[in-house]
Scaffold this active site. Sequence first.
Site, PDB file in Angstrom:
ATOM      1  N   ASP A  10      -4.263  -8.828  -4.913  1.00 30.10           N
ATOM      2  CA  ASP A  10      -4.431  -9.978  -4.029  1.00 30.10           C
ATOM      3  C   ASP A  10      -4.630 -11.258  -4.823  1.00 30.10           C
ATOM      4  OD1 ASP A  10      -4.111  -9.192  -1.314  1.00 30.10           O
ATOM      5  OD2 ASP A  10      -5.910  -7.964  -1.519  1.00 30.10           O
ATOM      6  N   GLU A  61     -10.949 -11.211  -5.648  1.00 27.82           N
ATOM      7  CA  GLU A  61      -9.507 -11.217  -5.370  1.00 27.82           C
ATOM      8  C   GLU A  61      -9.052 -12.508  -4.700  1.00 27.82           C
ATOM      9  OE1 GLU A  61      -8.570  -7.767  -2.951  1.00 27.82           O
ATOM     10  OE2 GLU A  61     -10.352  -8.009  -1.735  1.00 27.82           O
ATOM     11  N   CYS A  76      -9.527  -3.418 -10.826  1.00 28.13           N
ATOM     12  CA  CYS A  76      -8.990  -2.280 -10.079  1.00 28.13           C
ATOM     13  C   CYS A  76      -7.628  -2.570  -9.452  1.00 28.13           C
ATOM     14  CB  CYS A  76      -9.971  -1.816  -8.996  1.00 28.13           C
ATOM     15  SG  CYS A  76     -10.197  -3.023  -7.683  1.00 28.13           S
ATOM     16  N   HIS A 128       0.806  -1.218   0.000  1.00 26.62           N
ATOM     17  CA  HIS A 128       0.000   0.000   0.000  1.00 26.62           C
ATOM     18  C   HIS A 128       0.835   1.262   0.000  1.00 26.62           C
ATOM     19  CE1 HIS A 128      -3.008  -3.040   0.636  1.00 26.62           C
ATOM     20  NE2 HIS A 128      -3.749  -2.221  -0.079  1.00 26.62           N
TER      21      HIS A 128
HETATM   22  C1  PEP Z   1      -6.335  -5.715  -5.035  1.00 25.47           C
HETATM   23  O1  PEP Z   1      -6.147  -6.600  -4.198  1.00 25.47           O
HETATM   24  O2  PEP Z   1      -6.056  -5.829  -6.237  1.00 25.47           O
HETATM   25  C2  PEP Z   1      -6.895  -4.421  -4.623  1.00 25.47           C
HETATM   26  C3  PEP Z   1      -7.246  -3.519  -5.502  1.00 25.47           C
HETATM   27  O3  PEP Z   1      -7.021  -4.191  -3.297  1.00 25.47           O
HETATM   28  P1  PEP Z   1      -5.802  -3.791  -2.341  1.00 25.47           P
HETATM   29  O4  PEP Z   1      -4.601  -3.525  -3.205  1.00 25.47           O
HETATM   30  O5  PEP Z   1      -6.237  -2.597  -1.573  1.00 25.47           O
HETATM   31  O6  PEP Z   1      -5.645  -5.012  -1.494  1.00 25.47           O
HETATM   32 MG    MG Z   2      -7.046  -6.455  -2.237  1.00 24.73          MG
END
Ligand code: PEP
Ligand code: MG
Length: 588
Positions: A456, A432, A503, A189
């Site tokens: 994920d 995911e 996403c 993140h």
């Molecule tokens: C993902 O897992 O692709 C996602 C968009 O969520 P995050 O990166 O916040 O886990």
């Molecule tokens: Mg995720």
Amino acid sequence: MVEGIGASSGIAMGKAFVIPTWEWDFPEKLIDVTDLAYEFERLYDGIRHSKDEIELIKQEFVSVLGEEQTQIFDAHLAILEDPIFMNEVQGIMQRQYKAAEVAVKEAIDKFVGMFDLLDDGYMKERALDIKDVGNRLLKHLLGALEETLPPKDQPYILVAKELIPSQMVHLDVNLALGLVTMLGGKTSHVAIMARAMSVPYVLGLEGKLQTPIQNGDYLIIDGDEGVVYVNPADDVIEKYKARKETWQAVQEQLQKLAHLPTRTEDGRQMHLAANISSVKELDLVMKNGASGVGLFRTEFLYMDRSSFPEEEEQFTVYREVAERLGGKPVVIRTLDVGGDKHLDYLALPEEENPSLGYRAIRIMLDRTDLFKTQLRAILRASHYGYVKILYPMISSLDELRRANEVLEEAKKELAAEGTPFRPDIEVGIMIELPAAVMISDLLAQKVDFFSIGTNDLVQYVLAVDRMNETVAHLYDPFHPSVLRMLKITADHAHKHGTHISVCGELAGDVRALPIWIALGITDLSMSVQSILKVKNSLLQSRHSDGEKIWAELAGCASSAEVVTVLTKYLETDIADQTGRTRPACGFS
Ligand code: PEP
Ligand code: MG
């Protein structure tokens, strides 16, 4: 030159500001009884300096966070006045004639060890506080000169062993030219936030530097190539100055695409939305001509504070995003903590495998009080724009059903109170987990939309921790198994008329564009930094090539073959078919 991993694009040149790791190493020093008074004097001096420093940091943070969010610093000050801690330190000095720093280190180790043994997340947090304060005190006792806060009046490249998302919340993007960390992962993140803020970032330098980077070293970081130069020669500086100018020129070219319609060469409309974590990012979202916000990661609203945000506070933020988007959609994802996202005030159990543990919807379905508060805030905001709800980490129909039950309760409460909201608000789930992919035919019939979270999904399909740089080379979004997962999900969504978007970070990877065309996915949401790069390629792609591309991709036995097909398509096919020189802005 040191090779790391490029985690956020762009070139930064400037002086390093190093965040100290505070892992002190010093010999056990004994003192003479006659030195005891002097040693106590040193201890009290150290305490005074540490307190002054904490007060100073607190003041800095008050201006950013407001008074009530800075209790953590009061807790740190209280430790320095805590009679039990201080008696322990003084006792070691008096009885064992140990130097002040040795006594402080022993006392820290004792209390941290004691708290760590307790099976209580809150007490473990306190252990971290003691470590933090103790290390600050050690810094003064040892006369270490590290600065603890970046300069407020000059730009710097931030260097740290590791950064956590809550530190990023305070990063002043006007002064932070770039980031370098020894640890971390490209889809962590912190990396996602760096991209959102358009701050160049190179990570994964652990074990690669001959000598550690020092405060004031002159650095060049190249976030596209993933390299860092420490105190480079003049010719390298000149070369990078030129590259930076080219990079900026390309950005200016790309910027011209922002207001063109987002259509493939053969006229298929696509939607490129932005992933955001805060309202602050909306200016860039607009500037890049995003079709909306495809993923609002709300967890950052919950970070760096001492308690959960109230409904009203959340509502205000969601409403602002909805209103500022002026009718364009915003997909608000419910709280996704756990894994690498941590809340100081939410005592979560210590876990061997946090990514496979207590995360996201799993927590919210236990803490329905928190879940309902957030859902109420989102529902209320839906009255002021085009708001959708997204649940993360769904693995079963049962989880979806239970989440929807809480949503229904929230709706009933609001209706009874006469509070306006959109009753037919669209509800979607993140795809995911491989489990969700494999039952996506069933899930598709119960939701309005899917949003594929490739970050994920890749980690779970390949069993590769997205945070672990030791296995970073195995984290491979182009693995044929991932492609097949995407295909299954897309086919099920299309069959049931369920809207589908992507996403995860792969959505913003230009190389992946032919995959979306092949799968008939026309909605993508990505870091704002990637929107125009993807659009540049999209404008020259042909939707009608989808079947042909899939035929080739389906036959690939390795990710190398997948990448070859994708690259060939992007670099050759389009140029041949359109007769134009490509890529228009120098990106492939
Ligand atoms: C993902 O897992 O692709 C996602 C968009 O969520 P995050 O990166 O916040 O886990
Ligand atoms: Mg995720």
